[in-house]
Design a protein around this motif. Sequence first.
Motif, mmCIF file in Angstrom:
data_model
loop_
_atom_site.group_PDB
_atom_site.id
_atom_site.type_symbol
_atom_site.label_atom_id
_atom_site.label_comp_id
_atom_site.label_asym_id
_atom_site.label_seq_id
_atom_site.Cartn_x
_atom_site.Cartn_y
_atom_site.Cartn_z
ATOM 1 N N GLU A 25 0.713 -1.148 0.101
ATOM 2 C CA GLU A 25 0.061 0.043 -0.226
ATOM 3 C C GLU A 25 0.873 1.458 -0.083
ATOM 4 O O GLU A 25 0.508 2.210 -0.679
ATOM 5 C CB GLU A 25 -0.814 -0.053 1.312
ATOM 6 N N GLU A 26 1.775 1.107 1.003
ATOM 7 C CA GLU A 26 2.795 2.333 0.967
ATOM 8 C C GLU A 26 3.617 2.844 -0.494
ATOM 9 O O GLU A 26 3.800 3.616 -0.884
ATOM 10 C CB GLU A 26 3.655 2.206 2.116
ATOM 11 N N LEU A 28 2.601 1.793 -3.291
ATOM 12 C CA LEU A 28 1.505 2.501 -4.377
ATOM 13 C C LEU A 28 1.331 3.965 -4.088
ATOM 14 O O LEU A 28 1.189 4.554 -5.048
ATOM 15 C CB LEU A 28 0.193 1.565 -4.243
ATOM 16 N N ARG A 29 1.359 4.099 -2.689
ATOM 17 C CA ARG A 29 1.094 5.657 -2.399
ATOM 18 C C ARG A 29 2.402 6.372 -3.056
ATOM 19 O O ARG A 29 2.187 7.420 -3.436
ATOM 20 C CB ARG A 29 0.769 5.845 -1.006
ATOM 21 N N ARG A 31 4.597 5.670 -5.285
ATOM 22 C CA ARG A 31 4.713 5.991 -6.652
ATOM 23 C C ARG A 31 3.781 6.655 -7.484
ATOM 24 O O ARG A 31 3.968 7.550 -8.323
ATOM 25 C CB ARG A 31 4.653 4.441 -7.265
ATOM 26 N N SER A 32 2.481 6.808 -6.519
ATOM 27 C CA SER A 32 1.476 7.641 -6.985
ATOM 28 C C SER A 32 1.817 9.331 -7.029
ATOM 29 O O SER A 32 1.708 9.961 -7.760
ATOM 30 C CB SER A 32 0.096 7.412 -6.390
ATOM 31 N N GLU A 33 2.422 9.287 -5.640
ATOM 32 C CA GLU A 33 2.951 10.838 -5.436
ATOM 33 C C GLU A 33 3.947 11.212 -6.475
ATOM 34 O O GLU A 33 4.013 12.255 -7.135
ATOM 35 C CB GLU A 33 3.308 10.897 -4.297
ATOM 36 N N CYS A 35 4.446 10.143 -9.631
ATOM 37 C CA CYS A 35 3.645 10.460 -10.905
ATOM 38 C C CYS A 35 3.028 11.712 -10.909
ATOM 39 O O CYS A 35 3.052 12.115 -11.980
ATOM 40 C CB CYS A 35 2.800 9.035 -11.190
ATOM 41 N N LYS A 36 2.365 12.044 -9.825
ATOM 42 C CA LYS A 36 1.661 13.276 -9.783
ATOM 43 C C LYS A 36 3.017 14.654 -10.022
ATOM 44 O O LYS A 36 2.771 15.268 -10.830
ATOM 45 C CB LYS A 36 1.317 13.683 -8.586
ATOM 46 N N SER A 38 6.120 14.222 -11.294
ATOM 47 C CA SER A 38 7.117 13.946 -12.385
ATOM 48 C C SER A 38 6.756 14.914 -13.586
ATOM 49 O O SER A 38 7.577 15.492 -14.304
ATOM 50 C CB SER A 38 7.091 12.561 -12.930
ATOM 51 N N GLU A 63 11.324 7.750 -5.102
ATOM 52 C CA GLU A 63 12.199 6.283 -5.824
ATOM 53 C C GLU A 63 12.721 5.671 -5.066
ATOM 54 O O GLU A 63 12.633 4.515 -4.955
ATOM 55 C CB GLU A 63 12.364 6.852 -7.142
#
Length: 142
Positions: A25-26, A28-29, A31-33, A35-36, A38, A63
Motif C-alpha cells: 500500500e505504501e 503504491l502511495r 509511486r502515485s505521488e 507520478c503526480k 514528475s 523512488e
Amino acid sequence: MNNEGKKEYLNRYQQARARFDDISEEMLRIRSEACKISPAVRDIPSGGNFFNDRIGRAVERLEACAEEMEKEATAMERCMLEVKAVIASVSDEVLRRILELRYINGYTWEQIAEKMNYTWRHILRLHGEALKRVIVCHTGVL
C-alpha cells in the motif's frame, strides 16, 4: 525446537503477510505521488531552476524509498514461502490442513473445528501432533 518455538516460527507467516500488505500500500502511495510530481518537473523550463531541482530531488527520494520498501517486501514474501514450505512438508493431510488453516489463513480453533467437522478440543490435540511433525530449518528471515 520446542512447540512454542515452532508456533512462533509458523506465526511469522501472518506477520510477514501483514507487513507485506502494508508495504504494498505504501509503495503504491509513494509511486502515485512520484507520478503526480514528475509531469510538473518536465513542464518547468530548465536552467538551474531551484524549484525544479527540489522537485527532482523529491521524486528521486520517493523512488529510493519505494526501492527500499520493495526489498523489504521481497524479504517478507520469502518468509511467507518458507513457512508454507515447512507446512507443506507435513505428510499427513489432516495435520497439514490444520496448520494451513491456522497459520496461513489465520482461522481460530473454533473455525477450524467447524470447517473440519471436529470439536475444538480434538483440533487442539491434532495441532499438537502436527507441531511434532513440523521440522524447522530457520533461515533468519523476518
